[in-house]
Design an enzyme around this catalytic site. Structure first.
Site, PDB file in Angstrom:
ATOM      1  N   ASP A 109       0.756  -0.857   0.337  1.00  0.00           N
ATOM      2  CA  ASP A 109       0.068  -0.318   0.015  1.00  0.00           C
ATOM      3  C   ASP A 109       1.064   1.185   0.008  1.00  0.00           C
ATOM      4  O   ASP A 109       0.489   2.195   0.870  1.00  0.00           O
ATOM      5  CB  ASP A 109      -0.907   0.438   1.408  1.00  0.00           C
ATOM      6  CG  ASP A 109      -1.841   0.857   1.020  1.00  0.00           C
ATOM      7  OD1 ASP A 109      -2.247   1.184   0.172  1.00  0.00           O
ATOM      8  OD2 ASP A 109      -2.604   1.277   2.282  1.00  0.00           O
ATOM      9  N   ASP A 148      -3.387  -4.357  -4.271  1.00  0.00           N
ATOM     10  CA  ASP A 148      -2.832  -3.559  -3.938  1.00  0.00           C
ATOM     11  C   ASP A 148      -1.903  -3.377  -5.270  1.00  0.00           C
ATOM     12  O   ASP A 148      -1.372  -2.579  -5.812  1.00  0.00           O
ATOM     13  CB  ASP A 148      -2.079  -2.782  -2.750  1.00  0.00           C
ATOM     14  CG  ASP A 148      -3.740  -2.245  -2.041  1.00  0.00           C
ATOM     15  OD1 ASP A 148      -5.222  -1.390  -2.781  1.00  0.00           O
ATOM     16  OD2 ASP A 148      -3.446  -2.634  -0.537  1.00  0.00           O
ATOM     17  N   ASP A 294     -10.605   0.281   6.258  1.00  0.00           N
ATOM     18  CA  ASP A 294     -10.493   0.704   5.146  1.00  0.00           C
ATOM     19  C   ASP A 294      -8.721   1.281   6.156  1.00  0.00           C
ATOM     20  O   ASP A 294      -7.910   1.562   6.098  1.00  0.00           O
ATOM     21  CB  ASP A 294     -10.914   1.147   4.174  1.00  0.00           C
ATOM     22  CG  ASP A 294     -11.266   0.345   3.329  1.00  0.00           C
ATOM     23  OD1 ASP A 294     -11.111  -0.589   3.745  1.00  0.00           O
ATOM     24  OD2 ASP A 294     -12.466   1.457   3.204  1.00  0.00           O
TER      25      ASP A 294
END
Length: 320
Positions: A109, A148, A294
């Site tokens: 991420d 991701d 999240d």
């Protein structure tokens, strides 16, 4: 259930060697199991068990905890081969098909930052993913590989991208060699992230030709129809540019109301179609657990990524 297309020997010989790498001859984990595994240790199940007097517990237990969904594995999972082995072993004992997510690539991420972390080096990741696959062994499983990783390149250097592609290619090799009855879906982001043609390039560079397929919409909210259309465009580019197409799966855990354009804990979302075969994709899967944050954003303000939020989960059941 749609099976992946197998190219004939003649077609393979006609393709350049770099484009002709066949998918390893894996067994079918679906036909050797009887439905998908319900994780008894999911965050929703753990919360409901710990809070039986809460007025939201019954709905969360029935509408989320009782549904088959993926378990995520990363640097929080302890000895990874032991962790994946125990999980897949429990599913095998029940005759069910487990879904696992590998989420530990270095600089995880890197652009979004909410789920930052991952293995500390390329060598550490190579060791980790080899042990992940070895833990599964010959037992049937589905693995979603590194959400991701291929959408999250806008802030990466070319050297970082090359390193990541090498790690993903090696990960695929490890699963092909050590977990022959596992279907690996290489993650392909979602329809709102990058163009389908660019994603097809990213997938091919990361080794998609040697996987079972690709995954879409992980931890996002786009409708199944939007994802199916996007997958069709990805496959069109794969076919025209590289000579192959692949099956795909869609994360439907939170797409019941579609996307409002926000990816990080948007309000008003709803759980989607439960895990099943077909439904516009090869599989519809609950990959992100409904109710898990999240990150420190939106209706999850003050929370950490992955933290279970019962009020968010409860509202997601009803779509408000």
């Amino acid at each position: 259930m749609r099976r992946p297309t197998r190219l004939t020997a003649a077609i393979l010989l006609a393709l350049p060697l770099a484009l002709a790498a066949p998918t390893a001859a894996h067994a079918d984990p679906v036909s050797s199991t009887n439905g998908f595994y319900v994780d008894p240790g999911s965050s929703a199940a753990a919360w409901a068990a710990a809070n039986p007097g809460d007025g939201r517990a019954a709905a969360i237990s029935a509408s989320i905890a009782a549904k088959p969904m993926a378990r995520w594995f990363g640097n929080w999972s302890g000895t990874i081969g032991t962790a994946t082995g125990a999980y897949v072993g429990a599913a095998q004992a029940a005759g069910k098909l487990p879904v696992l997510v590998a989420y530990n690539i270095p600089d995880r991420d890197i652009c979004g930052g909410q789920s930052a972390g991952g293995a500390g080096s390329a060598a550490a990741y190579d060791t980790w993913i080899a042990a992940f696959a070895s833990g599964i062994g010959s037992r049937p499983a589905v693995v979603v590989l590194e959400p991701d990783a291929l959408g999250d390149q806008s802030c990466m250097t070319s050297a970082q991208i090359s390193s990541r592609n090498a790690l993903l290619n090696n990960a695929i090799t490890q699963f092909n060699n050590k977990a022959p009855n596992t279907w690996v879906y290489l993650d392909a982001g979602n329809p709102g992230w990058i163009s389908s043609s660019t994603m097809a390039q990213h997938l091919n560079a990361a080794g998609l030709s040697r996987t079972h397929g690709f995954s879409l919409n992980v931890s996002n909210f786009y409708t199944t129809a939007e994802n199916t259309a996007y997958a069709g465009s990805v496959n069109s580019t794969l076919k025209s540019s590289y000579g192959y197409t692949k099956p795909f799966t869609v994360d439907t855990s939170r797409n019941g109301n579609g996307s409002n354009g926000t990816w990080c804990n948007p309000a008003g979302r709803k759980t989607g179609t439960p895990t099943q075969l077909g439904g516009g994709a090869e599989m519809l899967l609950w990959i992100k657990a409904p109710g898990e944050s999240d990150g420190n954003c939106g209706v999850g303000a003050g929370s950490a990524a992955g933290q279970f939020l019962p009020e968010v989960a409860y509202k997601m059941i009803y779509g408000y």
